[in-house]
Motif scaffolding. Structure first.
Motif, PDB file in Angstrom:
ATOM      1  N   THR A  72       4.407  77.891  24.023  1.00  0.00           N
ATOM      2  CA  THR A  72       5.227  78.919  23.397  1.00  0.00           C
ATOM      3  C   THR A  72       5.855  78.353  22.136  1.00  0.00           C
ATOM      4  N   PRO A  73       5.542  78.941  20.974  1.00  0.00           N
ATOM      5  CA  PRO A  73       6.090  78.431  19.716  1.00  0.00           C
ATOM      6  C   PRO A  73       7.608  78.545  19.675  1.00  0.00           C
ATOM      7  N   GLY A  74       8.230  77.571  19.046  1.00  0.00           N
ATOM      8  CA  GLY A  74       9.672  77.571  18.837  1.00  0.00           C
ATOM      9  C   GLY A  74       9.961  77.268  17.386  1.00  0.00           C
ATOM     10  N   PRO A  75      11.222  77.087  17.049  1.00  0.00           N
ATOM     11  CA  PRO A  75      11.598  76.815  15.663  1.00  0.00           C
ATOM     12  C   PRO A  75      11.293  75.377  15.244  1.00  0.00           C
ATOM     13  N   GLY A  76      11.187  75.158  13.958  1.00  0.00           N
ATOM     14  CA  GLY A  76      11.104  73.809  13.398  1.00  0.00           C
ATOM     15  C   GLY A  76       9.884  73.014  13.793  1.00  0.00           C
ATOM     16  N   GLY A  77       8.743  73.651  13.968  1.00  0.00           N
ATOM     17  CA  GLY A  77       7.534  72.914  14.300  1.00  0.00           C
ATOM     18  C   GLY A  77       7.479  72.445  15.740  1.00  0.00           C
ATOM     19  N   ARG A  78       8.278  73.084  16.610  1.00  0.00           N
ATOM     20  CA  ARG A  78       8.290  72.718  18.026  1.00  0.00           C
ATOM     21  C   ARG A  78       7.637  73.827  18.846  1.00  0.00           C
ATOM     22  N   ALA A  79       7.154  73.467  20.023  1.00  0.00           N
ATOM     23  CA  ALA A  79       6.623  74.436  20.978  1.00  0.00           C
ATOM     24  C   ALA A  79       6.876  73.888  22.377  1.00  0.00           C
ATOM     25  N   GLU A  80       6.949  74.811  23.342  1.00  0.00           N
ATOM     26  CA  GLU A  80       7.210  74.411  24.721  1.00  0.00           C
ATOM     27  C   GLU A  80       5.980  74.641  25.583  1.00  0.00           C
ATOM     28  N   LEU A  81       5.631  73.630  26.358  1.00  0.00           N
ATOM     29  CA  LEU A  81       4.507  73.665  27.270  1.00  0.00           C
ATOM     30  C   LEU A  81       4.983  74.102  28.653  1.00  0.00           C
ATOM     31  N   GLY A  82       4.202  74.949  29.297  1.00  0.00           N
ATOM     32  CA  GLY A  82       4.466  75.330  30.684  1.00  0.00           C
ATOM     33  C   GLY A  82       3.150  75.428  31.424  1.00  0.00           C
ATOM     34  N   TYR A  83       3.145  75.139  32.707  1.00  0.00           N
ATOM     35  CA  TYR A  83       1.910  75.201  33.487  1.00  0.00           C
ATOM     36  C   TYR A  83       2.246  75.433  34.949  1.00  0.00           C
ATOM     37  N   VAL A  84       1.277  75.977  35.672  1.00  0.00           N
ATOM     38  CA  VAL A  84       1.421  76.221  37.103  1.00  0.00           C
ATOM     39  C   VAL A  84       0.020  76.183  37.719  1.00  0.00           C
ATOM     40  N   VAL A  85      -0.070  75.615  38.921  1.00  0.00           N
ATOM     41  CA  VAL A  85      -1.348  75.486  39.626  1.00  0.00           C
ATOM     42  C   VAL A  85      -1.139  75.955  41.066  1.00  0.00           C
ATOM     43  N   ALA A  86      -2.137  76.638  41.610  1.00  0.00           N
ATOM     44  CA  ALA A  86      -2.086  77.109  42.996  1.00  0.00           C
ATOM     45  C   ALA A  86      -1.818  75.941  43.943  1.00  0.00           C
ATOM     46  N   PHE A  87      -1.034  76.203  44.970  1.00  0.00           N
ATOM     47  CA  PHE A  87      -0.607  75.177  45.920  1.00  0.00           C
ATOM     48  C   PHE A  87      -1.776  74.385  46.504  1.00  0.00           C
ATOM     49  N   GLU A  88      -2.849  75.075  46.885  1.00  0.00           N
ATOM     50  CA  GLU A  88      -3.962  74.364  47.533  1.00  0.00           C
ATOM     51  C   GLU A  88      -4.681  73.407  46.585  1.00  0.00           C
ATOM     52  N   HIS A  89      -4.347  73.450  45.316  1.00  0.00           N
ATOM     53  CA  HIS A  89      -4.959  72.550  44.338  1.00  0.00           C
ATOM     54  C   HIS A  89      -3.990  71.467  43.840  1.00  0.00           C
ATOM     55  N   TRP A  90      -2.790  71.414  44.414  1.00  0.00           N
ATOM     56  CA  TRP A  90      -1.841  70.368  44.042  1.00  0.00           C
ATOM     57  C   TRP A  90      -2.399  69.003  44.445  1.00  0.00           C
ATOM     58  N   GLY A  91      -2.070  67.987  43.662  1.00  0.00           N
ATOM     59  CA  GLY A  91      -2.461  66.623  43.989  1.00  0.00           C
ATOM     60  C   GLY A  91      -3.906  66.280  43.693  1.00  0.00           C
ATOM     61  N   LYS A  92      -4.616  67.158  43.002  1.00  0.00           N
ATOM     62  CA  LYS A  92      -6.034  66.913  42.698  1.00  0.00           C
ATOM     63  C   LYS A  92      -6.262  66.553  41.230  1.00  0.00           C
ATOM     64  N   GLY A  93      -5.189  66.428  40.451  1.00  0.00           N
ATOM     65  CA  GLY A  93      -5.333  66.060  39.046  1.00  0.00           C
ATOM     66  C   GLY A  93      -5.616  67.227  38.120  1.00  0.00           C
ATOM     67  N   ILE A  94      -5.609  68.444  38.636  1.00  0.00           N
ATOM     68  CA  ILE A  94      -5.938  69.611  37.817  1.00  0.00           C
ATOM     69  C   ILE A  94      -4.882  69.862  36.744  1.00  0.00           C
ATOM     70  N   ALA A  95      -3.615  69.830  37.127  1.00  0.00           N
ATOM     71  CA  ALA A  95      -2.553  70.050  36.139  1.00  0.00           C
ATOM     72  C   ALA A  95      -2.589  68.965  35.069  1.00  0.00           C
TER      73      ALA A  95
END
Length: 166
Positions: A72-95
């Motif tokens: 998500t773009p922000g001011p001054g050349g910054r942006a924010e990263l966000g992510y989410v992965v289904a529970f059954e895929h946690w711990g597999k390196g996908i994120a």
């Protein structure tokens, strides 16, 4: 959902036809626990989100087909990263792999971007490890940084800076 890692690790713009895959993880309270949103309880609610937020968003991608990642773009050349992965895929390196994929291209795709930031709940150690493994620098604890689901939460700030800009 296939078990082929290449299929899981592709990133692409999310579509309305992804609604069933989206509901599979977005309706899971374990997945939504550290997110700013509550788990989705209806297809209509999810369709509204996809139609009015995710699809028009400047960088919201499906992690095919087990989650999503956004910048998500922000001011001054910054942006924010966000992510989410289904529970059954946690711990597999996908994120971690999805974050690496975005980090390897976003500064070229968005030439004015200087800094990619991520803010992780202080209690979400798994997500902090994802960012560290993907090369982000831990910058520190931000006390009472956000109100999430009515509660003030501490967050840990991470960043990745462009090597293009000096």
């Amino acid at each position: 959902m296939g078990e082929n890692r290449d299929e899981i690790m592709s990133l692409r713009p999310i579509k309305l036809s992804d609604i069933d895959d989206f509901m599979a993880w977005a309706s899971d309270a374990r997945v939504a626990h550290f997110c700013t949103w509550d788990s989705y309880t209806s297809r209509d609610e999810a369709l509204n989100f996809l139609t009015n937020h995710a699809i028009p968003h400047p960088y919201y991608r499906a992690i095919c087909v087990v989650g999503s990642i956004s910048v998500t773009p922000g001011p001054g050349g910054r942006a924010e990263l966000g992510y989410v992965v289904a529970f059954e895929h946690w711990g597999k390196g996908i994120a971690t792999e999805a974050v690496r994929m975005v980090a390897s291209t976003i500064f070229r795709e968005w030439p004015l971007l200087r800094r990619l930031e991520a803010f992780v709940d202080a209690d979400n150690g798994r997500s902090q490890k994802v960012l560290e493994k993907a090369g982000f620098v831990r910058e520190g604890l931000l006390r009472k940084h956000a109100v999430v689901k009515g509660k003030s939460r501490d967050r840990v700030a991470f960043s990745l800076v462009s090597s293009i800009h000096s």
